[in-house]
Structures are given as structure tokens and as C-alpha cells.
Design a protein around this motif. Sequence first.
Motif, PDB file in Angstrom:
ATOM      1  N   ALA A   1     -30.144  83.407  50.467  1.00 38.42           N
ATOM      2  CA  ALA A   1     -30.044  82.481  49.467  1.00 38.42           C
ATOM      3  C   ALA A   1     -28.864  81.899  49.491  1.00 38.42           C
ATOM      4  O   ALA A   1     -28.400  80.609  49.179  1.00 38.42           O
ATOM      5  CB  ALA A   1     -29.932  83.125  48.231  1.00 38.42           C
ATOM      6  N   CYS A   2     -27.790  82.345  50.299  1.00 42.09           N
ATOM      7  CA  CYS A   2     -26.395  81.693  50.378  1.00 42.09           C
ATOM      8  C   CYS A   2     -26.272  80.521  50.948  1.00 42.09           C
ATOM      9  O   CYS A   2     -26.659  80.262  52.098  1.00 42.09           O
ATOM     10  CB  CYS A   2     -25.491  82.616  50.847  1.00 42.09           C
ATOM     11  N   PRO A   3     -25.904  79.255  50.355  1.00 40.89           N
ATOM     12  CA  PRO A   3     -25.989  77.883  50.926  1.00 40.89           C
ATOM     13  C   PRO A   3     -24.838  77.874  52.035  1.00 40.89           C
ATOM     14  O   PRO A   3     -24.797  76.954  52.888  1.00 40.89           O
ATOM     15  CB  PRO A   3     -25.699  76.999  50.166  1.00 40.89           C
ATOM     16  N   ILE A   4     -24.053  78.703  51.954  1.00 41.39           N
ATOM     17  CA  ILE A   4     -22.601  78.497  52.877  1.00 41.39           C
ATOM     18  C   ILE A   4     -22.800  79.666  54.092  1.00 41.39           C
ATOM     19  O   ILE A   4     -22.267  79.557  54.811  1.00 41.39           O
ATOM     20  CB  ILE A   4     -21.436  78.909  52.130  1.00 41.39           C
ATOM     21  N   ASN A   5     -24.027  80.257  53.941  1.00 39.91           N
ATOM     22  CA  ASN A   5     -24.246  81.481  55.011  1.00 39.91           C
ATOM     23  C   ASN A   5     -23.044  82.506  55.093  1.00 39.91           C
ATOM     24  O   ASN A   5     -22.806  82.926  56.157  1.00 39.91           O
ATOM     25  CB  ASN A   5     -24.322  80.548  56.604  1.00 39.91           C
TER      26      ASN A   5
ATOM     27  N   ASP B   1     -14.529  80.182  51.072  1.00 41.30           N
ATOM     28  CA  ASP B   1     -15.524  79.060  51.317  1.00 41.30           C
ATOM     29  C   ASP B   1     -16.628  79.385  50.286  1.00 41.30           C
ATOM     30  O   ASP B   1     -17.387  78.459  50.271  1.00 41.30           O
ATOM     31  CB  ASP B   1     -15.978  79.233  52.855  1.00 41.30           C
ATOM     32  N   CYS B   2     -16.581  80.185  49.549  1.00 44.89           N
ATOM     33  CA  CYS B   2     -17.645  80.509  48.744  1.00 44.89           C
ATOM     34  C   CYS B   2     -17.521  79.425  47.422  1.00 44.89           C
ATOM     35  O   CYS B   2     -16.425  79.264  46.925  1.00 44.89           O
ATOM     36  CB  CYS B   2     -17.518  81.943  47.797  1.00 44.89           C
ATOM     37  N   ILE B   3     -18.669  79.008  47.078  1.00 46.30           N
ATOM     38  CA  ILE B   3     -18.572  77.844  46.115  1.00 46.30           C
ATOM     39  C   ILE B   3     -18.904  78.208  44.958  1.00 46.30           C
ATOM     40  O   ILE B   3     -19.237  77.571  43.909  1.00 46.30           O
ATOM     41  CB  ILE B   3     -19.487  76.689  46.269  1.00 46.30           C
ATOM     42  N   GLU B   4     -19.172  79.445  44.776  1.00 45.64           N
ATOM     43  CA  GLU B   4     -19.467  80.274  43.476  1.00 45.64           C
ATOM     44  C   GLU B   4     -20.558  79.826  42.600  1.00 45.64           C
ATOM     45  O   GLU B   4     -20.877  79.358  41.677  1.00 45.64           O
ATOM     46  CB  GLU B   4     -18.508  80.364  42.429  1.00 45.64           C
ATOM     47  N   CYS B   5     -21.760  79.285  43.706  1.00 50.22           N
ATOM     48  CA  CYS B   5     -22.795  78.704  43.039  1.00 50.22           C
ATOM     49  C   CYS B   5     -23.844  79.788  42.527  1.00 50.22           C
ATOM     50  O   CYS B   5     -24.799  79.240  41.395  1.00 50.22           O
ATOM     51  CB  CYS B   5     -23.725  78.057  44.309  1.00 50.22           C
ATOM     52  N   GLY B   6     -23.627  81.025  42.707  1.00 55.79           N
ATOM     53  CA  GLY B   6     -24.341  81.918  41.992  1.00 55.79           C
ATOM     54  C   GLY B   6     -25.620  82.357  42.639  1.00 55.79           C
ATOM     55  O   GLY B   6     -26.601  82.931  41.764  1.00 55.79           O
ATOM     56  N   CYS B   7     -26.110  82.004  43.660  1.00 51.76           N
ATOM     57  CA  CYS B   7     -27.470  82.131  44.206  1.00 51.76           C
ATOM     58  C   CYS B   7     -27.629  83.553  44.687  1.00 51.76           C
ATOM     59  O   CYS B   7     -28.567  83.921  44.323  1.00 51.76           O
ATOM     60  CB  CYS B   7     -27.715  81.209  45.581  1.00 51.76           C
ATOM     61  N   CYS B   8     -26.695  84.113  45.146  1.00 51.72           N
ATOM     62  CA  CYS B   8     -26.598  85.648  45.509  1.00 51.72           C
ATOM     63  C   CYS B   8     -26.971  86.430  44.269  1.00 51.72           C
ATOM     64  O   CYS B   8     -27.714  87.198  44.260  1.00 51.72           O
ATOM     65  CB  CYS B   8     -25.278  85.762  46.234  1.00 51.72           C
ATOM     66  N   SER B   9     -26.299  86.172  43.170  1.00 54.71           N
ATOM     67  CA  SER B   9     -26.270  86.876  42.160  1.00 54.71           C
ATOM     68  C   SER B   9     -27.686  86.760  41.541  1.00 54.71           C
ATOM     69  O   SER B   9     -28.552  87.614  40.947  1.00 54.71           O
ATOM     70  CB  SER B   9     -25.360  86.353  40.592  1.00 54.71           C
TER      71      SER B   9
ATOM     72  N   TYR C   1     -17.376  89.467  41.067  1.00 51.93           N
ATOM     73  CA  TYR C   1     -16.560  90.310  41.954  1.00 51.93           C
ATOM     74  C   TYR C   1     -15.880  89.106  42.774  1.00 51.93           C
ATOM     75  O   TYR C   1     -14.634  89.387  43.199  1.00 51.93           O
ATOM     76  CB  TYR C   1     -17.557  91.072  42.791  1.00 51.93           C
ATOM     77  N   TYR C   2     -16.373  88.119  43.263  1.00 51.75           N
ATOM     78  CA  TYR C   2     -15.840  87.044  44.163  1.00 51.75           C
ATOM     79  C   TYR C   2     -14.603  86.289  43.233  1.00 51.75           C
ATOM     80  O   TYR C   2     -13.725  86.150  43.875  1.00 51.75           O
ATOM     81  CB  TYR C   2     -16.701  86.005  44.631  1.00 51.75           C
ATOM     82  N   ARG C   3     -14.908  85.938  42.211  1.00 51.93           N
ATOM     83  CA  ARG C   3     -13.968  85.440  41.297  1.00 51.93           C
ATOM     84  C   ARG C   3     -12.785  86.224  41.151  1.00 51.93           C
ATOM     85  O   ARG C   3     -11.773  85.842  41.197  1.00 51.93           O
ATOM     86  CB  ARG C   3     -14.652  85.047  39.968  1.00 51.93           C
TER      87      ARG C   3
HETATM   88  S1  SF4 Z   1     -21.890  82.249  45.159  1.00 52.37           S
HETATM   89 FE1  SF4 Z   1     -22.912  83.601  46.464  1.00 52.37          FE
HETATM   90  S2  SF4 Z   1     -24.619  82.328  47.041  1.00 52.37           S
HETATM   91 FE2  SF4 Z   1     -23.008  80.757  46.295  1.00 52.37          FE
HETATM   92  S3  SF4 Z   1     -21.500  80.408  48.162  1.00 52.37           S
HETATM   93 FE3  SF4 Z   1     -20.735  82.286  46.915  1.00 52.37          FE
HETATM   94  S4  SF4 Z   1     -21.643  83.861  48.224  1.00 52.37           S
HETATM   95 FE4  SF4 Z   1     -22.849  82.239  48.800  1.00 52.37          FE
END
Ligand code: SF4
Lengths: 603, 339
Positions: free
Chosen positions: A392-396, A421-429, A441-443
Motif C-alpha cells: 500500500a505504501c506509495p513511497i515503496n 521519506d515517509c509522507i505519513e499518508c497512513g496507507c500502511c496503517s 510509530y513513525y512519527r
Molecule cells: S505512512 Fe506508511 S504508507 Fe504512507 S509513506 Fe509512510 S510508510 Fe508509506
Amino acid sequence: MLDWILKLISLIYPMAKRGLKKFNGGIFPKSHKDLSNHHPIVKTIMPKELALPLKQHIGIAVEPLVVVGEKVLKNQLIANTEDTSLHAPIHAPTSGTISAIEQRQLPHSSGLTGLCIIITTDGLELEIENALKIPNKVPTEPNTLKNIIYKAGIVGMGGAGFPTFAKIPNEKNKVKTIIINGAECEPFITCDDLIMQTYAKQIISGANIVANALGCNKIICGIEDNKQQAIKKMRQAVNNEKITIKSIPTIYPIGGEKQLIQEILGIEIPAGSHALNSGILVMNVSTVRAIYQAVIEGKPLTSRIVTISGTGLKKPYNTEAMLGTAFIDLIKFAKPKMKLNYRLIQGGPMMGFEVQTNQVPITKTTNCILANTPQKKTATMPCIRCGECMDACPINLLPQQLYWYSKSQEFEKTEKLNLFDCIECGCCSYVCPSNIPLVQYYRFAKAEVKKNKSEQKATSLAKLRYENKLARQEKLKVEKANRLKAKKEAIKQKSLADKDKNITATSSTPPMSAREKALAAAKKRTQQANQITPDKASPAKATPTKAATTAIAAAKKRAALKKIKQQTPNKDTIEDSKPDNRKKAIEAEKKRAALIKTKKSQE
Amino acid sequence: MINTSPFIHDNNSVQKLMFKVQLALLPALIVHVYFFGYGIVIQWLLGLITFLIVESIMLKLRNRPVLPFISDLTAVITISGIAFCIPPNSSWWLIVTAVSFALIFGKHLYGGMGYNPFNPAMLGYAFILISFPVEITQWSLPIAISGQELTFINTLQLIFTGNIPNINIDQITGATPLNSMKTGLTTGTTILQTLNLPIFDNNLPYAWTQINIAFILGGLWLLFTRAINWQYPIGFLGTIALLATIFHYIDPHTYAPASVHLFSGGIMLAAFFIITDPVTSSTTPKGKLVFAIGIGCLVYIIRNWGAFPDGISFAVLLLNMCVPFIDQYTAPRVVGYKK
Ligand code: SF4
Ligand code: SF4
């Protein structure tokens, strides 16, 4: 053709839609846009009071130019700063009286407070016409345009809040393509949709104004294909061949700047670089409309279209809200289904945040207020390494591994996995079957890494300072020793000379003539003088005093700073204690530095 | 803790995922019962009871809440995996040993679900395969071949006591097709001759072919609902088919055709249900393919040149060990980077 086949397949296999776009991953959350996109934009609601935060943008807070009790008119400049750091001025959204300038809660995830100008409205809407004093002709140079945009206080209205003027280059022809972002991929939000439906002409001419000033010949407006009405209206409004309206697939997060560029132009912006370096300028439709209003009507940014929606509302709607209107005032109008004993969300459900009280005001970046009735939380299970998040991650990125290392606090590893490089889009969650709040966790990891870095920087600075101090002390010591030595030498010489005299006096050497004596004395004098002068005249002696003065000046400055800090305790102490704010502060600092540069070159 | 975005979720859950996988095994179960009798049902229930006991004890010992973890259904997949692998009428302690070993050593000692490097089902199966090789190879003959249809009670008797009054056990047990091929080759019978035995039907292993087709049906549904990834079946089956075809072409007397390989033993079970276990396989898209291909190669090698008639469990366990390595070298290119 391929698209068509994929669409057909997606009827039975929905995920086939992922093949429709050019970037990786993406998700298809239920859009809920029909809740609010059928009704026209509701006329501005006049609240009794407006609270205008002095910082509604990325950069430094501006300073009030009004005092309590002062009457203000609509569009009047009420806050700005002389500081050259990144900022955006603030204007009065309506006429009224300044009733207070005080700390209030801001729409912020951690309940930050900040200085706000409070206006008690009088409902008369007494207005300053052409508040920005724009000339009669449209700008033809980037700098003229930038100046108007700056004066109007326009910031990126898609959510980031970066002052727009700072995004525009000073040189003509640097921007090759302007992309107008009308994707609006977040569920629930429909304000851009409504703006395009209602003000298509303004957006198109706003885009033309920017393109003309920048000498750019290509404007592409990307709109998700679930907004057919908006696409139609925008196509009708197009009046020259520079502009193309492009229908793009409905996939979250296609409205992300880099994803949109990838989709529309098929290019990847290299990591760490900015779209502008590739000759691309991306602007949100609301921002473009605000530019139109500033350049053509001389209106500063004092209101914006906001979506008020959510599953907890009976009558969701869009409205042109005055900046500073409290969330609760707007929500009441939408007839909540149950008592608002839960927190509202600013922004969309994917990237928005919960506000700490529902009293917070609308700012320049509030695109949506979401009232979703609270839901029972499903328990988090261990990661089963299914890889859904990766798909799901747009950044791979490798969200699962990022999660693993964030959790175990191995932050170097997260950095190696390109955490930033994570844009915190939330697709993964969103897709995680184990319900792990991955983005959280990334934040956390990002904040920690930044904190560590700034700490490192601070310690290395302190170390440097200490070393300098040691060096200075060493130098002083050496100088002192030198001086002492010189003095001793001088004394020695003198006594020697005296001895000489005595010797001369008593010796059997032929007595000197008076002239000879005088000569010798003179010689000795110069000798002595020579021995003293290097010490007296040396610049080394001047340095310590100079250093002292600078040190004093620095100390004074520090003290002054401390004072200022103490005067505004709320802001700074909070910013120091909350990693989230620290992160922002660091970012702001960086941007500020960059801006000073741009600004200087601009002036 | 602050509740942060995203505030919505696609409503998928581990439990739902595992339930789907269970459901997809149903056709194969029915076909299995049709050909081999009630044995597998009893074995499966035995496994379930073992699981409930072992899991509760282990969770208690590890101080974990029992209910949410016992209900995640992952262990049920482990049981099903083992139940399909062992002879349907084998003694009760065989499955109890296998399941206990799988759960204790394959899962809980590593920290529970999500942390285990080895596929628990295959670990449990490999354990009994090594410890009790004779019992494992004593397969029941398909009902149609042995001519003995056991009642449920008879089957129970057989499993718990090891014999049934009035029935000669030797009559109902025999070697699996794979086993026959292997032993045949050592006694000088060629593959083509073995294929004429009654346990083969139209050059395909009788009963096993049908069960494998049932597995395919369930597997396709899983693929369609995105419960499993395409890389596994494609990589695994593709590799075996390719290798078998090549070797059969070179020497048809020693190497069985691809069709026999694909439809004998638990190949389809492995392709859609075993190697697809996400926890113990690679996470990257390319890595999944590499993982599946690796298992395919090993299975073919063990079948033809190894000591065991079928090598799925060993192949899976070996590749499980390679996963960190595979993951590292198959990480996708991050957007905005050159590689
Ligand atoms: S929030 Fe998740 S899906 Fe979105 S860019 Fe970051 S790691 Fe990838
Ligand atoms: S989606 Fe969730 S469970 Fe699956 S690999 Fe990613 S983090 Fe783990």
C-alpha cells in the motif's frame, strides 16, 4: 485501453484499480464525499467572536499591530512582523473591536496554546476596499506577484500552510509546469470540489495570472475522476490552450504533491530535492483562488471554504468560513446526531488530527472539520509480516521493518530504511490486518531522531565553545607570560645598563666625550623602548579586550533572549517539552534560514 | 496516548484472514473424507483439543491474555496443515505430538504469533517425520482401492487402539504414489511401470489428484480475496513444473512427468496454504517469488535424490532460514532514489 480493461476487472476484483495510476500502492477508502458535496456553499456564518492565532503558517509568529479596544475594519492588516524570517501577515476577517490579545488553544494535535487576537464582531462588515492597494495592471514579473501574495498573507491552503510567496522563484521562466492540485483524495473533504464547481473561472484566471508572471506556458489541473461536476465546470472555464484539465483516478493519496507529479508528469522528484528544482510548481485550487482574489480584487486572505462533515452530523455542509471562527460554532450548524462529547478532527480521516478542545478556531489551513462518532477500538495484534503495508505504501518503503525498528528504538536502522521519506499518508496503517498504528510509530521515531540530532548539535556546539574558551585562556596566559618576561627583561637591561654606567664610571677606559655619552644613552633608550613596544603595540593585547566586548555583547543578547522567553512562557516551554513541537520548530528554523536567503535575494 | 491519524481502517483483521484460509480448506477436506474416510476429521479434532490445551497453558505461562490470542485462528491453520499431511488413520499420539511440538517449539518459545521464524506446521510435521518415519509412511489406501469402507466408530477404534476387530490392517494401508515411485526405482522398476499400478489412474495419482484440485479451488478463492499473494503458487508450482518437464524429457524412465509431481502429495496444499504463511516467509514482493522458487527447487531435489519420498517440510524450513537474507536483497527501490 489498458485502463478500460483494468476498470472492467476492478468490477469483480477491486484492487485491480491499483494498476490505473503511476505511483506505487495506494488505497481505496470509502469516500463519504456525497455527505457534503451536493449542497452549494453555505453563506458565511457571523460568529460573535473571532480568535486569530498569530501563527497560522509555517515560519515565525507575527506581532499584533493593534491594541485592545481598537476598532478594526474588514481586511485591515492587524498583525505582521519586520522580521525577515518566513511568515505571513494576518488581516481582520470582519469589522469589530479588538477585545483581547491572549493565549488560546490552537488547532494542534497536542493542544498547544498560542497568542491570538480576539475580535468581537459588530456584524456591520465595514470593509476596506482594495486593502492590498494593488495597481491596475496584473503583475508580469515574479517579484511583483510575490509581493502581492505576501501582502495578502496567502499560505498553502491544502493543509501544509507554507507561505505561498516563498514557494515562487524569483526568476522568470524557471517554472516550466504549474500543477493545480484539485485531487482532494482524502475521504469526507469536499471543499476543493465545491470551490471548483463554484469558482472555476476564478481558479482558471488565478492560474493564468501566476503563469503569466512566471513566464510559464503549461498549466495542468489534476482532478480525481469522482468529481465529474468539478471537472465539467473547470473544463468549461478554460479559456486558452495553456491549461489542461486532467481527470486522474480516484486513489488515495494521489493528491500528495509527489504522487500527483508522478501521476501527471510521470516523473519522480529525487529524494531530498524540491519540485521547483525540476521546474514544477504545485498549488492547491484554494490557494490559486486566493491569489486571484488578492491580485484582481485586492482582498487579503481572511476566509476560506471549509467542509464540515462526518458520520456524526445530520446536515454536513461546506461554508466560506471567516478565519478565527470556532469549530463548535460551525459544527452546531450541521446538527450533530449526539452530544459533542468527543473530539473533532481537523483535516481528513487519513492525515488529520484530533483537536484537544472543540473551541479551537479555523485557521488558514483548516480544510475540514470532521465529526465522526467515536468507534470501539479493535485490539492491536502482533505483526504477521503479511506485507499488505508494503503493497500500500506509495513511497515503496518497508513499513513493517520501519515499525519493527521504531518499536525497538533502533533509530539508525529506521533512518537507513528512509524513514524521513515517509509522507505519513497512513496507507500502511489503513490496511494492516493486525491493526497496528504504524504511522504513530513513525512519527515517534522521526521526533526521536530529530531530538537526538539537535541534542548532538547542541553538545558539539557546547564542546566547540568550551574549546574556544580554553584556547582563549591559553592565549591570555601566554600573553601574560610574554608581558612578564618582557618586563623582566627590561628590568634586567636597565640594571645592566646601570651597571654599565657604574663600570664606565669606574673603569679605566678612556672617558667618553659628552656627545658620545649622550649617544650611548640614546641607544640604550631605544633598545629599551624596542623591548617594550612589541608587547605594547602587539595586536595580541588588543584581542582580549575585543573578545571581552563580544562576550559581553553575547551575554547581553542571551539575557535579552531569556527575558523574551520568560515573557512568552507558554509557547517556548511547550515547544521545548513536546517532541512534536520541537520537530516543527526545527523545521521552521530550517525554512526560516532558507527564506532569509530567498528574501534577501528578492530584495 | 494521543490518538493519531489515520482514523479509519479497512476492517481487515488477522482473524478474518485466517477464517478465510480455513474456509478455503473445506473443499479439500470433503474430498479427502470421500477418498480416505473419516480419519482426517478425527485427526483434526484431536489436533484442536491439543491446541486448546497447549495454547492456554503456554499463554498462561507467558502471562498473555488467553482469549484474544487463542481466537486469532492462526493455530487452527497449523492444525489443518498437519492433519492433511499425516496418514488419516495413524495413531492418536502422532498428531498430538506434532501439534504440541509445533505450538510449543514452533511458536511460543519464539515469542508467539508473528515472531516465529519457522513454519509451525512444517516444524511439527518434520519432527514426527524424523522421529517416527515408519508410522508416517503407512498411508491408508483410498476406499475404492482397498474396498474397505470404515465407519466412524471403526476409524475411532483404529486411531486409538491401532486395530479393528475382523479387519486386517495390512489390507487398508499401503504406500503413497510418491513412495511407490521411490521404492520402485530402487528395485529397478521404471516410473512408467509404476504408473500402471492401481494407485494411479490415467497416469495421475488416484485420489491425490482430486484432493489437489480441491486445494486449487480453495487457493484460487484466497488469491482472489487477497488473503494470499500470487508469488507463492506461481513461483512454487512453476518451478516444479519446469524442472519436472525438463528432467522427464531427458529421461522419462527415471523422472516422473510434471503432472504426477504437481498432483501428488501435498503440493497444492503447500502452494496455497503452507508456504503462503506470511509470518515465516519473505515480506518483499520479489522476495516472495524467490522464496517460492527456492522451495520448489528443494522439493524437486528431495523428491528425486533425497532420502525422503516428499520433502516439502524440509524445503519450507530451509527457506524459512533464508528469509532475512532474501528480504535484505530484494528490498524495493524507494521512490525518489536510484537504488
Ligand atoms: S505512512 Fe506508511 S504508507 Fe504512507 S509513506 Fe509512510 S510508510 Fe508509506
Ligand atoms: S500490514 Fe501490519 S501485519 Fe502486515 S506486515 Fe504490515 S505491519 Fe505487519
